[in-house]
Write a protein that holds these residues in place. Structure first.
Motif, PDB file in Angstrom:
ATOM      1  N   LEU A  53     -10.699  -3.178   2.812  1.00  0.00           N
ATOM      2  CA  LEU A  53      -9.956  -2.276   2.925  1.00  0.00           C
ATOM      3  C   LEU A  53     -11.164  -1.029   3.490  1.00  0.00           C
ATOM      4  O   LEU A  53     -11.996  -0.854   2.645  1.00  0.00           O
ATOM      5  N   ASP A  73       1.013  -1.237   0.115  1.00  0.00           N
ATOM      6  CA  ASP A  73       0.034   0.077  -0.106  1.00  0.00           C
ATOM      7  C   ASP A  73       0.686   1.471  -0.042  1.00  0.00           C
ATOM      8  O   ASP A  73       0.210   2.376  -0.421  1.00  0.00           O
ATOM      9  N   ASP A  74       2.070   1.299   0.350  1.00  0.00           N
ATOM     10  CA  ASP A  74       2.833   2.349   0.541  1.00  0.00           C
ATOM     11  C   ASP A  74       4.246   2.455  -0.859  1.00  0.00           C
ATOM     12  O   ASP A  74       4.902   3.220  -0.634  1.00  0.00           O
ATOM     13  N   ASN A 124       1.114  -0.922   8.612  1.00  0.00           N
ATOM     14  CA  ASN A 124       0.596  -0.274   7.599  1.00  0.00           C
ATOM     15  C   ASN A 124      -0.929  -0.710   7.331  1.00  0.00           C
ATOM     16  O   ASN A 124      -1.481  -1.084   8.260  1.00  0.00           O
ATOM     17  N   VAL A 125      -1.680  -0.446   6.116  1.00  0.00           N
ATOM     18  CA  VAL A 125      -2.958  -0.651   5.971  1.00  0.00           C
ATOM     19  C   VAL A 125      -3.341  -2.220   6.242  1.00  0.00           C
ATOM     20  O   VAL A 125      -4.486  -2.410   7.009  1.00  0.00           O
ATOM     21  N   PHE A 126      -2.568  -2.930   5.910  1.00  0.00           N
ATOM     22  CA  PHE A 126      -3.072  -4.479   5.797  1.00  0.00           C
ATOM     23  C   PHE A 126      -2.199  -5.287   7.351  1.00  0.00           C
ATOM     24  O   PHE A 126      -2.781  -6.338   7.460  1.00  0.00           O
ATOM     25  N   ALA A 185      -9.110   4.526   3.587  1.00  0.00           N
ATOM     26  CA  ALA A 185      -7.656   3.999   4.240  1.00  0.00           C
ATOM     27  C   ALA A 185      -6.421   4.233   3.335  1.00  0.00           C
ATOM     28  O   ALA A 185      -5.509   4.188   3.927  1.00  0.00           O
ATOM     29  N   LEU A 186      -6.538   4.336   2.284  1.00  0.00           N
ATOM     30  CA  LEU A 186      -5.373   4.972   1.452  1.00  0.00           C
ATOM     31  C   LEU A 186      -5.033   6.146   1.255  1.00  0.00           C
ATOM     32  O   LEU A 186      -4.101   6.729   0.606  1.00  0.00           O
TER      33      LEU A 186
END
Length: 437
Positions: free
Chosen positions: A239, A202-203, A288-290, A243-244
Motif C-alpha cells: 500500500l 478501503d472505502d 479502488n486502492v487494491f 494511498a488512503l
C-alpha cells in the motif's frame, strides 16, 4: 371396427386427447422441471454498521428494477451467513462471504460438499491492524495487549484468531474484545484498547473512522509472505504512502488482503444466478486502492465452487433474450420457445399423422379387395377356365361381399366402398357369362 371408429371420431378420440396431453406436458415441464423464478429473494449480509449491508441495499435497488424483491437481512457475522445459506428451512438465497470461510480457509480433510456456489468475487478487503502511538511490525508484539477483533462469528474475529494461533500467541496472553465500528474507534482513542484488527474494504465507513483518529498508525507486518503461505485465502499487497488519504499510511506499508465473494445457495434458480452475476458487474466495476477498474467481479481464487451460470454470464453476458427483454418477459418467452412451441408442433404433427395412418389402414383393406378382383378378372380372360375355378371365384366373391357388409366404411370413403360393390357385381356377371359359354 375400432380403427373406423377412431378415424370417424378423430376429433374427439385422437386430436382432443393429444391436445390435452400436450397441454398437460407443457404445464408439468413448465411448473416442475423448468419453473419460473421466484419473485422474492433474501440476502444475508452482516452487521448494520458493516460494509456488506449497504452493498446489499444497492443490490436490492437493482433487483427491484427487474421486478424482483430482495430482502436484505443483517446478521451477527459471516458464520451466520453460511448457516443461513445451508439451512433446510427458509434458507437465505444470497450472501457476502469473506475469504477464509470456504475451501481456501479449511484443511482438505474438512472440505465437505458445501451446498454453496460462488457467483463472483466482488471486493478486495484489507486486514487492517491499527494502533495508537505504537508501532507494530509483528503479530508477536500483540502479546499482553487488548485487541478489538469484532463480534464472535464475524470475519475479522475469525481471521484474527487464526493469525494469532499461527503466531503462537496463547489466548491467555491477549485480551480480545468485540467492539465494532464507532465503539472500537472510541475505545482505541480513549485508550480502553491497545489495537484494533478488522477486515474491510478501503472505502468502508468503519475504516474512515479509524483514519480520522489523530496519531493513528497502521501496522506493517513483517514476514507477510510466510503468513500468506499458511493462509491461501490471503494475499500480501504493498500500500503506497498516502494511498488512503490524509497522509495515511505514513510510509509504504505491506497489508494483508482477502477477497470478498458474493455467493448463493446451490438450489437457487439458474435465471436468478445469471441476473445476480449481471448486477454484480454493474456494482463492482470501479477501481479502488487494491484493484483496477474492470478487474472485478471475477472468479479467481475461489473459496467455494463457481456457479456455471455465473461463469457464463461474467464471460459472455446475459443470454440474448434476457439481454434484450425485461427479465420476466425473457423468462416467459424462453419457456414459450423451448417448451410450449416444440410440444405444440409435436402435437400438431401427431394430429395430422395418426388420422392419416388410420386412413391408410382402411384404404389398404379396400386396395387388397380390389387386388383380388383384379386377379380374378385376369384369370377369366383365359380361353378355357375350368368349372372348379369358376366355383372357387364365386366363393371368393361372396366372401369379399360379406367382408364389405361387415366393413364399417367411413363417410369420406363411401364412394370407394360403393364402387367396390359394383365391381364385385361386375366380376360375378363375368363369371356367369364364362360359365354359360
Amino acid at each position: 371396427m375400432f380403427v373406423t371408429s377412431f378415424y370417424q371420431n378423430k376429433g374427439l378420440l385422437i386430436r382432443l386427447p393429444i391436445a390435452a396431453g400436450a397441454l398437460l406436458a407443457v404445464v408439468l415441464i413448465w411448473t416442475v422441471f423448468f419453473p419460473m423464478p421466484p419473485t422474492q429473494l433474501s440476502m444475508t449480509t452482516g452487521g448494520a454498521l458493516g460494509s456488506y449491508h449497504p452493498t446489499g441495499l444497492r443490490y436490492a435497488q437493482r433487483f427491484a428494477d427487474h421486478g424482483v424483491t430482495l430482502n436484505v437481512l443483517t446478521s451477527d457475522g459471516l458464520q451466520q451467513n453460511i448457516e443461513r445459506l445451508r439451512a433446510d428451512k427458509n434458507p437465505a438465497d444470497l450472501a457476502f462471504l469473506q475469504g477464509g470461510f470456504g475451501y481456501l480457509g479449511t484443511s482438505p480433510e474438512r472440505r465437505e460438499r458445501s451446498r454453496i456456489e460462488t457467483l463472483a468475487n466482488v471486493e478486495i478487503e484489507g486486514a487492517w491492524l491499527f494502533t495508537l502511538n505504537r508501532t507494530i511490525t509483528s503479530l508477536s508484539q500483540l502479546k499482553g495487549l487488548r485487541l478489538s477483533v469484532g463480534r464472535v462469528g464475524g470475519g475479522s474475529r475469525t481471521v484474527a484468531q487464526k493469525l494469532l494461533a499461527q503466531a503462537q500467541i496463547d489466548p491467555k496472553e491477549i485480551t480480545l474484545s468485540d467492539e465494532v465500528g464507532m465503539e472500537s474507534a472510541k475505545a482505541l482513542e480513549q485508550g480502553l484498547i491497545d489495537a484494533v484488527f478488522l477486515v474491510a474494504p478501503d472505502d468502508s465507513t468503519t475504516l474512515k473512522l479509524f483514519l480520522a483518529i489523530p496519531n493513528i498508525q497502521l501496522a506493517s507486518l513483517g514476514k507477510s509472505q510466510a503468513i500468506v503461505g499458511r493462509n491461501l485465502y490471503l494475499e500480501s499487497r504493498l500500500l503506497a504512502q498516502g494511498a488512503l488519504g490524509g497522509g495515511m499510511p505514513q510510509r509504504d506499508t505491506t497489508v494483508l488482503t482477502a477477497t470478498a465473494s458474493l455467493v448463493s445457495r446451490e438450489e437457487l434458480h439458474p435465471a436468478l444466478k445469471r441476473l445476480t452475476a449481471a448486477i454484480s458487474t454493474e456494482i463492482h466495476t470501479n477501481a479502488n486502492v487494491f484493484r483496477q477498474a474492470g478487474e472485478f467481479p471475477s472468479l479467481k481464487r475461489l473459496d467455494f465452487p463457481s456457479s456455471p451460470q455465473a461463469r457464463t454470464t461474467l464471460a459472455d453476458g446475459l443470454p440474448f433474450l434476457e439481454r434484450t427483454l425485461p427479465f420476466w418477459w425473457a423468462q416467459f418467452v424462453q419457456r414459450l420457445l423451448f417448451i410450449a412451441l416444440p410440444i405444440a408442433l409435436l402435437a400438431w404433427w401427431l394430429m395430422q399423422i395418426l388420422p392419416s395412418v388410420l386412413r391408410w389402414t382402411l384404404e389398404n383393406k379396400l386396395i387388397r379387395w380390389y387386388g383380388e378382383l383384379k386377379f380374378i378378372e385376369h384369370d377369366l380372360i383365359q380361353a378355357d377356365v375350368p368349372g372348379l375355378d369358376l366355383a372357387r371365384f364365386s366363393v371368393r366373391l361372396n366372401a369379399i361381399e360379406k367382408d364389405l357388409l361387415r366393413f364399417q366404411c367411413p363417410k369420406d370413403m363411401m364412394a370407394r366402398c360403393y364402387t367396390l360393390r359394383q365391381h364385385v357385381d361386375f366380376v360375378r356377371l363375368r363369371i356367369y357369362s364364362v360359365r354359360g359359354r
